[in-house]
Structures are given as C-alpha cells and as structure tokens.
Design an enzyme around this catalytic site. Structure first.
Site, PDB file in Angstrom:
ATOM      1  N   ARG A 257       0.858  -1.184   0.000  1.00 51.52           N
ATOM      2  CA  ARG A 257       0.000   0.000   0.000  1.00 51.52           C
ATOM      3  C   ARG A 257       0.891   1.229   0.000  1.00 51.52           C
ATOM      4  O   ARG A 257       1.459   1.607   1.020  1.00 51.52           O
ATOM      5  CB  ARG A 257      -0.929  -0.023   1.214  1.00 51.52           C
ATOM      6  CG  ARG A 257      -1.688   1.271   1.405  1.00 51.52           C
ATOM      7  CD  ARG A 257      -2.864   1.125   2.347  1.00 51.52           C
ATOM      8  NE  ARG A 257      -2.517   0.619   3.656  1.00 51.52           N
ATOM      9  CZ  ARG A 257      -1.956   1.326   4.646  1.00 51.52           C
ATOM     10  NH1 ARG A 257      -1.644   2.596   4.451  1.00 51.52           N
ATOM     11  NH2 ARG A 257      -1.715   0.777   5.819  1.00 51.52           N
ATOM     12  N   HIS A 261      -3.685   4.463   4.625  1.00 48.04           N
ATOM     13  CA  HIS A 261      -4.847   3.567   4.641  1.00 48.04           C
ATOM     14  C   HIS A 261      -6.063   4.246   4.017  1.00 48.04           C
ATOM     15  O   HIS A 261      -6.736   3.692   3.161  1.00 48.04           O
ATOM     16  CB  HIS A 261      -5.142   3.150   6.079  1.00 48.04           C
ATOM     17  CG  HIS A 261      -6.353   2.289   6.236  1.00 48.04           C
ATOM     18  ND1 HIS A 261      -6.418   0.994   5.777  1.00 48.04           N
ATOM     19  CD2 HIS A 261      -7.562   2.545   6.799  1.00 48.04           C
ATOM     20  CE1 HIS A 261      -7.595   0.488   6.046  1.00 48.04           C
ATOM     21  NE2 HIS A 261      -8.319   1.414   6.664  1.00 48.04           N
ATOM     22  N   TYR A 270       3.615   4.849  11.639  1.00 47.22           N
ATOM     23  CA  TYR A 270       3.902   3.417  11.808  1.00 47.22           C
ATOM     24  C   TYR A 270       4.803   2.816  10.731  1.00 47.22           C
ATOM     25  O   TYR A 270       5.081   1.621  10.761  1.00 47.22           O
ATOM     26  CB  TYR A 270       2.593   2.614  11.903  1.00 47.22           C
ATOM     27  CG  TYR A 270       1.643   2.794  10.733  1.00 47.22           C
ATOM     28  CD1 TYR A 270       1.780   2.072   9.556  1.00 47.22           C
ATOM     29  CD2 TYR A 270       0.573   3.693  10.824  1.00 47.22           C
ATOM     30  CE1 TYR A 270       0.894   2.234   8.500  1.00 47.22           C
ATOM     31  CE2 TYR A 270      -0.311   3.863   9.782  1.00 47.22           C
ATOM     32  CZ  TYR A 270      -0.150   3.126   8.616  1.00 47.22           C
ATOM     33  OH  TYR A 270      -1.029   3.281   7.565  1.00 47.22           O
TER      34      TYR A 270
END
Length: 366
Positions: A257, A261, A270
């Site tokens: 990805r 998100h 993160y």
C-alpha cells in the site's frame, strides 16, 4: 490431491521482473501481448482513478477514499480473469476492480461519498456491494458460490480481501465451509503488508498467508502482486480449476500500500519513508510499460490513446461528484424491508414531523 500439491511456492510466482524482463516459469506461461496490452490500459486507468479520487477527497466531494495506488495489478487482474457469468465480491479498497468490471466510476464511488451503500445494480454487473467490515464479504461469496453450485450454474466467485481480513473469524469460517463443501470460489488476498497500522508480522506467524490454505484442505499459491502478468496467470488457473469442479483456492498477492490507509490515516506514525520508497521501483505500471515497450507491443500512439481514455474516466468522475445529491429523508426507511413495519413507520412519522417543524421555524425567522 496430494498434500504437497496444496503448498504454495517458497517464493512468489513472477513472470515479469521489476525491470520489465520476462521470467521463465515451468508452470505458468506469460500471457499473450494483446492480453498484456489490455492489462496495461487497465493499469493506466486504475492509476488515474486513484489519483482523481484522492483529489476529490481533498475537494470535499468524497468523504473518504482507500487508495489502491501500487496495487493496480491486483485490481486489474481480478477483473480480467472473470467470465461473464462469474461474480466479484470486493472490499472497500477495490474500487478500481469494480470499475474495471464495468461499473460506472461515479456509481462505484457512491459508498465513499457517504450516500447509498451501493450505487450500482449488482446483478447487472455481477459485482457484490463493496464491504467495509473486514472479511464479511467472504462468507457472502461462499454462500453465493454454494447456491450457484446447487443451481448447476457455470459460475465462479472471486472473493477479494486484504491481509488484515485473514485475522478475522469470518475468514476461517468462509475458508472451512468452501473447502468442506467443495465450493467454486477463489479467495484472493492482497497482502499489502499493513492492516491499517498493524504490520503483517503482528498478524500471523505462518510462512505466508497462502500456507494457511493447506490447513483447510485447499491449494494455496503466492504471486508477485505487482506483476500483472503473473497475477493473470495464477488467478486464471485458479478460476479455471474452480470452474472445472476442482474446488476453492487461496491466492496471496505480495504487494504494497503505497499511500495511507485512507485520507484519515497518518501512515508516517507506523512506517518509515525509506520502506515506502523501496517499493517505488516495483511499481506495476512502470514494470509493464517497460516490458511492452521493449517488445514493441506498446508505442507512443497507444500510450496517448490509453491516457486519453483514462482522462475521460477522470472527467466523468469529476462531473458526477461535483453535483450535489437530491436527498429524500424517507429513503432511510423505504428500503429497510420490503414491507415497512409499524415501528419503522412510527419512526418515519417522528422524523417527518421534526423536519416540518424545523422548516416552519426557519421560515418564521426570515
């Protein structure tokens, strides 16, 4: 089938490497040039859809958009391997696959605008509504495939999910039921390394997600999810196997990805930027472009034609989503059940009275 035949490879299947060079494989053949050209067109359109949707979010025309930037090979491959009678069960991140299946872009994005849950005719396109809860669509896909089997239909169901969904109980139930009842369904896991902020290492200790298949009694396979040629070959074989009565399969696509998100996520909390940059060189669009150009299958004229087609899709998205919806409050109650219950009717009357009072108060202050 021998147990060893159910195990995936130690490394993902790859037919075109990240430099665009073909990779020989004893089991899977490189798709023909015309198929790869069709796939490239899909990648160009998919990338443009992702970019335009992101812009519409920033303009306030979409409430949220889970981008599949970098995962377009999985999206395009999923749409191309299906026959006319087959069904796609997508997730919230699979808008590109939904659109590639024939759904109008504006209709596919209605859910993400915050309007109807599904803005398209699922039967006309054979695409189930996009789901936001993780893994729930897998149970629906298995049930649908079982029903088609009972009716004697030539239907295979392709159920999409992400790596995070494999940690859900619904994933286990769907896999187990599909294997026990030999259902014509293919589970396609797009492993993009993160379930929102949770890395794959915190979700499973298995050698790969594809290794989970043998525990249910079905074959599993791993594929380079940024190599659309390999995705087409591996998914195509699994679909054919299911159609011929071979039962379910689990395919894990290794991809990434590239963006957050959703627009509400801060992925810098993160993961490191250096990690993201490592995947830039594996971009599925650039990889196939390099390969097709080197083989002479792609020229400047075709590039311009594909880019123009993608821009038409983006323009249609802008035009549709720049129009405010004409909302009817009664729709909240109109489509809950076929026949409206007395409780729903009472709730609608209460809401209608409140709306009418609010309108009267507004007119009184003018």
């Amino acid at each position: 089938m021998q147990h060893t035949d159910m195990l995936p490879r130690d490394t993902a299947v790859q037919l075109i490497d990240q430099n665009g060079a073909p990779v020989a494989d004893e089991q899977y053949a490189l798709p023909e040039a015309d198929v790869l050209l069709q796939a490239y067109r899909g990648l160009v359109e998919g990338r443009r859809i992702n970019d335009q949707a992101g812009a519409l979010v920033r303009q306030g025309r979409l409430a949220v958009y889970p981008s599949s930037h970098g995962q377009e090979a999985c999206q395009v491959g999923a749409s191309m391997v299906l026959g006319d009678a087959d069904w796609l069960f997508p997730t919230y991140r699979d808008s590109v696959a939904v659109i590639a299946r024939g759904v109008e872009p504006a209709d596919a994005l209605v859910l993400l605008k915050g309007d109807w849950h599904s803005g398209y005719d699922v039967r006309a396109h054979r695409v189930a509504p996009q789901t936001t809860p993780l893994a729930t669509q897998l149970l629906h896909a298995v049930g649908f495939a079982q029903a088609a089997k009972h009716r004697g239909e030539d239907t295979v169901v392709l159920a999409l999910c992400g790596d995070g969904a494999t940690s859900e109980g619904d994933f286990h139930e769907a896999m187990n039921f599909a294997a026990v009842f030999h259902v014509p369904v293919v589970f396609f896991v797009q492993n993009n390394e993160f379930a929102i902020s949770v890395p794959l290492s915190r979700q499973t200790a298995a050698p790969s997600l594809a290794h989970k298949a043998i525990g249910y009694g079905m074959p599993g396979q791993r594929v380079d999810g940024n190599d659309v040629a390999a995705v087409l070959a591996v998914l195509g074989e699994a679909i054919s196997r299911a159609r011929d009565g071979g039962g379910p399969s689990l395919i894990e696509a290794h991809t990434y990805r590239m963006q957050a998100h959703t627009n509400a996520d801060d992925d810098t909390r993160y993961r490191e930027r250096a990690e993201v940059q490592e995947w830039v060189a594996r971009d599925p669009l650039q990889r196939l472009r390099t390969h097709l150009t080197a083989t002479g299958a792609l020229d400047a004229e075709a590039e311009e034609r594909f880019a123009a087609g993608a821009e038409e899709i983006a323009a249609a998205m802008r035009a549709a989503l720049n129009t405010d919806a004409d909302l009817d409050p009664e729709d909240l109650f109109r489509f809950v059940t076929e026949t409206r219950s007395s409780q729903l009717e009472e709730q609608w009357q209460l809401l209608r009275d409140e709306i009418e009072r609010s309108q009267l108060e507004t007119e009184g202050h003018r």
